[in-house]
Design a protein around this motif. Structure first.
Motif, short mmCIF file in Angstrom:
data_model
loop_
_atom_site.label_atom_id
_atom_site.label_comp_id
_atom_site.label_asym_id
_atom_site.label_seq_id
_atom_site.Cartn_x
_atom_site.Cartn_y
_atom_site.Cartn_z
N PHE A 48 0.87 -1.32 0.10
CA PHE A 48 -0.12 -0.11 -0.21
C PHE A 48 0.88 1.13 0.05
N ILE A 49 2.18 1.15 0.49
CA ILE A 49 2.88 2.37 0.29
C ILE A 49 3.17 2.62 -1.46
N ILE A 50 3.44 1.40 -2.10
CA ILE A 50 3.66 1.57 -3.39
C ILE A 50 2.32 2.01 -4.00
N LEU A 51 1.24 1.50 -3.62
CA LEU A 51 -0.18 2.03 -4.27
C LEU A 51 -0.35 3.44 -3.98
N ASN A 52 0.01 3.96 -2.64
CA ASN A 52 -0.29 5.14 -2.55
C ASN A 52 0.86 6.16 -3.09
N GLY A 53 2.01 5.70 -3.51
CA GLY A 53 2.75 6.49 -4.42
C GLY A 53 2.30 6.72 -5.63
N VAL A 54 1.70 5.63 -6.23
CA VAL A 54 1.22 5.61 -7.53
C VAL A 54 -0.08 6.44 -7.65
N PHE A 55 -1.01 6.32 -6.50
CA PHE A 55 -2.14 7.19 -6.49
C PHE A 55 -1.87 8.69 -6.54
N ILE A 122 10.32 10.17 4.55
CA ILE A 122 11.15 11.39 4.21
C ILE A 122 10.62 12.23 2.98
N PHE A 123 10.61 11.38 1.95
CA PHE A 123 10.33 12.03 0.56
C PHE A 123 8.87 12.20 0.05
N GLY A 124 8.10 11.53 1.00
CA GLY A 124 6.54 11.31 0.37
C GLY A 124 6.25 10.21 -0.48
N PRO A 125 5.11 10.23 -1.36
CA PRO A 125 4.58 9.16 -1.78
C PRO A 125 5.59 8.69 -3.05
N ILE A 126 6.22 9.56 -3.62
CA ILE A 126 7.11 9.40 -4.84
C ILE A 126 8.50 8.77 -4.07
N GLY A 127 8.90 9.03 -3.08
CA GLY A 127 10.07 8.36 -2.38
C GLY A 127 9.70 6.91 -2.19
N GLY A 128 8.29 6.51 -1.53
CA GLY A 128 8.04 5.22 -1.43
C GLY A 128 8.04 4.38 -2.69
N LEU A 129 7.41 4.99 -3.76
CA LEU A 129 7.37 4.18 -4.95
C LEU A 129 8.77 4.01 -5.57
#
Length: 312
Positions: A48-55, A122-129
Motif C-alpha cells: 500500500f506504500i507503493i499504491l499510495n505512491g502511484v495514486f 522522508i520524501f513522500g509518496p514518490i519516495g516510497g514508489l
C-alpha cells in the motif's frame, strides 16, 4: 537533502524499536506472532506504500524516466557492491565460502522492510514508489546471484526466481498498469492506501524490537570474528562510495537523495532465512542484521549529512 527531516524520522523509528523491545521484555512474543507481523508488513503495508505512491504521483515522462533509472541503478549497484565486498574479503584472507557469505551481508540492504517506509516518510509518496522500484531490482540480484553464491554446489536453479513473485512486486505491476490506464483512483482507495501505508514504518521497527530480547537472552555468542566487515562496509563504505559516484552523475537531486538513503540501509532481514536454508551460519546473519539495524539509527543521519556536501 533535509538532514533534519532524516534525523527526526530515524529518531522516531528508534523510539518505536525501543518500545517494541520493552513490549517483548514484558510479554512473550511467539515465533508465530512475529511471522504474522512480518506477513502484514510485507503483504499489506509495503504494497500500500507503493499504491499510495502511484495514486498520489502524476505519471509523467520524467517519473517514468526515474523509475527506469532507479531499477537499473539498483541492479548495477547491488551487483557491484557484492563484487567489491567479495574481492575485499578474499584479499584479506577469508576462505571462499566465508567471502561469499560476508559479501552478501555487507552489500545487500534492507530496502524493502525499512528502506521503503523510511523513504516514504522522508520524501513522500514518490519516495516510497521509487524505493519499491529499487527493492525490485535488489530482489532480482538476491534471488539470482545471491542464492548462487550461498549454494555450496554453485548451481543456480530457475525455481528460486519464484520468490520474486511477491506482493510488493504485484503492487508495483498493478500500480503502473493502473497509472498507464489514465484512471483516477477513487477517494476511498486513496484514503485506504494512505492509512495502510502508514503502518509499515512503525510495524517494521516494532518487529526488530521484538527480536532483541530473545537475541540477548540467547546462550549463543552475540558476536563473531568477522562481524566488523559487513558492518563497516554496509553502513559506511558503500554509502560513501554511492555519494561520490552520484556527485558526478547528471540525474535529479531527488533520485540521488533516495539512492543515498537506500544505500545506507542495514543488512537485509531475509539474510537469516537464506542463510538458514543454504548455509550453517544462520546465527551470523541474524546477528549482522540486528546490529546493523541498531547502528544504522546513527549512521543513516551521518550519511545524509555527508551527502549534503556532495549532492545537496
Amino acid at each position: 537533502m533535509d538532514v533534519t527531516t532524516v534525523v527526526l524520522t530515524v529518531i522516531m523509528m528508534g523510539i518505536i524499536l525501543f518500545i517494541g523491545a520493552l513490549v517483548a521484555l514484558k510479554n512473550t512474543i511467539t515465533y508465530e506472532a512475529k511471522q504474522l507481523f512480518m506477513s502484514v508488513i510485507i503483504n499489506v503495508a509495503v504494497p500500500f506504500i507503493i499504491l499510495n505512491g502511484v495514486f498520489n504521483t502524476e505519471l509523467t515522462d520524467d517519473v517514468l524516466h526515474q523509475v527506469v533509472l532507479m531499477f537499473l541503478f539498483s541492479v548495477s549497484f547491488n551487483v557491484s557492491a557484492i563484487g567489491i565486498c567479495f574481492f575485499f574479503a578474499k584479499t584479506i584472507g577469508f576462505s571462499l565460502p566465508k567471502s561469499k557469505q560476508l559479501s552478501l551481508l555487507a552489500a545487500i540492504g534492507n530496502s524493502g522492510f525499512i528502506g521503503i517506509p523510511l523513504c516514504a516518510a522522508i520524501f513522500g509518496p514518490i519516495g516510497g514508489l521509487l524505493a519499491a522500484i529499487f527493492d525490485a531490482g535488489l530482489d532480482v540480484v538476491v534471488f539470482s546471484l545471491g542464492i548462487y553464491l550461498l549454494q555450496s554446489e554453485d548451481r543456480f536453479e530457475w525455481r528460486h526466481l519464484k520468490a520474486l513473485v511477491n506482493m510488493p512486486l504485484i503492487a508495483i505491476s498493478f500500480g503502473l498498469i493502473f497509472a498507464f490506464s489514465g484512471w483516477e483512483a477513487p477517494v476511498l482507495m486513496k484514503d485506504l492506501a494512505g492509512m495502510l501505508s502508514a503502518l509499515a514504518a512503525p510495524m517494521a521497527m516494532l518487529y526488530v524490537g521484538f527480536s532483541l530480547p530473545d537475541l540477548f537472552r540467547s546462550k549463543q555468542a552475540l558476536f563473531f570474528r568477522e562481524l566488523w566487515m559487513p558492518l563497516i562496509w554496509k553502513l559506511l563504505i558503500l554509502p560513501v562510495l554511492m555519494i561520490i559516484m552520484l556527485a558526478f552523475l547528471p540525474i535529479e537531486t531527488l533520485l540521488k537523495n533516495i539512492l543515498v538513503i537506500l544505500a545506507s540501509m542495514p543488512t537485509f532481514m531475509l539474510s537469516a532465512v537464506l542463510f538458514s536454508r543454504y548455509t550453517d551460519n544462520e546465527q551470523e546473519a541474524v546477528i549482522t542484521s540486528v546490529f546493523s539495524t541498531l547502528l544504522a539509527l546513527g549512521t543513516i543521519p551521518l550519511i545524509a549529512w555527508l551527502s549534503t556536501f556532495w549532492i545537496g
